[in-house]
Design a protein around this motif. Structure first.
Motif, PDB file in Angstrom:
ATOM      1  N   ARG A 119      52.426  29.847  28.225  1.00 36.81           N
ATOM      2  CA  ARG A 119      53.262  30.502  27.222  1.00 36.81           C
ATOM      3  C   ARG A 119      54.537  31.018  27.880  1.00 36.81           C
ATOM      4  O   ARG A 119      54.482  31.612  28.951  1.00 36.81           O
ATOM      5  CB  ARG A 119      52.504  31.666  26.591  1.00 36.81           C
ATOM      6  N   PHE A 120      55.675  30.800  27.227  1.00 38.32           N
ATOM      7  CA  PHE A 120      56.950  31.353  27.688  1.00 38.32           C
ATOM      8  C   PHE A 120      57.144  32.679  26.958  1.00 38.32           C
ATOM      9  O   PHE A 120      57.704  32.714  25.859  1.00 38.32           O
ATOM     10  CB  PHE A 120      58.104  30.392  27.400  1.00 38.32           C
ATOM     11  N   GLU A 121      56.653  33.746  27.559  1.00 43.33           N
ATOM     12  CA  GLU A 121      56.678  35.070  26.937  1.00 43.33           C
ATOM     13  C   GLU A 121      58.073  35.689  27.008  1.00 43.33           C
ATOM     14  O   GLU A 121      58.843  35.420  27.929  1.00 43.33           O
ATOM     15  CB  GLU A 121      55.681  35.996  27.635  1.00 43.33           C
ATOM     16  N   LEU A 134      55.296  27.016  23.984  1.00 44.73           N
ATOM     17  CA  LEU A 134      54.174  26.619  24.847  1.00 44.73           C
ATOM     18  C   LEU A 134      54.551  25.390  25.654  1.00 44.73           C
ATOM     19  O   LEU A 134      55.329  24.553  25.202  1.00 44.73           O
ATOM     20  CB  LEU A 134      52.956  26.272  23.995  1.00 44.73           C
ATOM     21  N   LEU A 135      53.946  25.263  26.831  1.00 48.45           N
ATOM     22  CA  LEU A 135      54.087  24.060  27.635  1.00 48.45           C
ATOM     23  C   LEU A 135      52.699  23.574  27.984  1.00 48.45           C
ATOM     24  O   LEU A 135      51.854  24.359  28.431  1.00 48.45           O
ATOM     25  CB  LEU A 135      54.878  24.343  28.918  1.00 48.45           C
ATOM     26  N   TYR A 184      47.010  23.448  27.163  1.00 42.70           N
ATOM     27  CA  TYR A 184      47.998  24.514  27.304  1.00 42.70           C
ATOM     28  C   TYR A 184      47.459  25.671  28.130  1.00 42.70           C
ATOM     29  O   TYR A 184      48.052  26.728  28.182  1.00 42.70           O
ATOM     30  CB  TYR A 184      48.419  25.045  25.922  1.00 42.70           C
ATOM     31  N   GLY A 185      46.330  25.487  28.783  1.00 42.78           N
ATOM     32  CA  GLY A 185      45.640  26.558  29.494  1.00 42.78           C
ATOM     33  C   GLY A 185      46.425  27.178  30.632  1.00 42.78           C
ATOM     34  O   GLY A 185      47.301  26.558  31.228  1.00 42.78           O
ATOM     35  N   GLU A 186      46.084  28.407  30.932  1.00 41.39           N
ATOM     36  CA  GLU A 186      46.745  29.148  31.999  1.00 41.39           C
ATOM     37  C   GLU A 186      46.423  28.569  33.377  1.00 41.39           C
ATOM     38  O   GLU A 186      47.135  28.819  34.334  1.00 41.39           O
ATOM     39  CB  GLU A 186      46.355  30.625  31.933  1.00 41.39           C
ATOM     40  N   GLY A 187      45.362  27.784  33.498  1.00 37.34           N
ATOM     41  CA  GLY A 187      44.979  27.216  34.773  1.00 37.34           C
ATOM     42  C   GLY A 187      45.765  25.978  35.166  1.00 37.34           C
ATOM     43  O   GLY A 187      45.565  25.425  36.253  1.00 37.34           O
TER      44      GLY A 187
END
Length: 119
Positions: A2-4, A77-78, A89-92
Motif C-alpha cells: 500500500r502507498f500510504e 496498491l502495488l 498485494y501482500g506485505e511480504g
C-alpha cells in the motif's frame, strides 16, 4: 503493498474526468467496475517480473454505470503477478526500488492532475 499517505485518498473527482486523467497516465479501467466501485490498473513488465499498480475508487454520488458519478479515490496498491494464481498485494512481497520510485512519481502526477478538478 500500500502507498500510504499519498494524499490521493482525500480526492473526490468526476468519473468522466477521472477516466481521462487515468488513461493519460497509462492506468486502464476496462471492465473493472460495478455501480459503486471503479478500478484502474497499470501493468509493468520488467526484468524482475510482472507488477500492477492499482488505484481504486468508490462512488460517493451518482452511478458508475451511468457515467454520472463523483468518485472518492482510495489508497493505491502495488502487486506482483504469479502465474497462474494472480496478483499478490501482500506485505511480504519484495518490490524493486526503481519500480517503487516510478509508481510514487506516477501517483504524485495523478494526484496533482485530479486535484485540479477535485470536488
Amino acid at each position: 503493498m500500500r502507498f500510504e499517505e499519498t494524499g490521493i485518498e482525500s480526492v473526490k473527482v468526476d468519473l468522466n474526468r477521472l477516466d481521462d486523467i487515468m488513461e493519460s497516465h497509462g492506468l486502464v479501467r476496462a471492465g473493472q467496475w460495478d455501480y459503486e466501485r471503479v478500478t484502474y490498473d497499470r501493468k509493468f513488465e520488467i526484468r524482475e517480473g510482472v507488477f500492477y499498480l492499482r488505484i481504486q475508487g468508490l462512488a460517493v454520488e451518482g452511478d458508475i454505470g451511468k457515467h454520472d458519478a463523483v468518485v472518492q479515490l482510495m489508497t493505491p496498491l502495488l502487486g506482483k503477478h504469479y502465474y497462474p494464481h494472480g496478483v499478490e498485494y501482500g506485505e511480504g512481497e519484495d518490490f524493486p526500488k526503481h519500480l517503487l520510485t516510478s509508481c510514487e512519481k506516477l501517483i504524485a502526477d495523478v494526484k496533482k492532475e485530479v486535484t485540479e478538478f477535485a470536488w
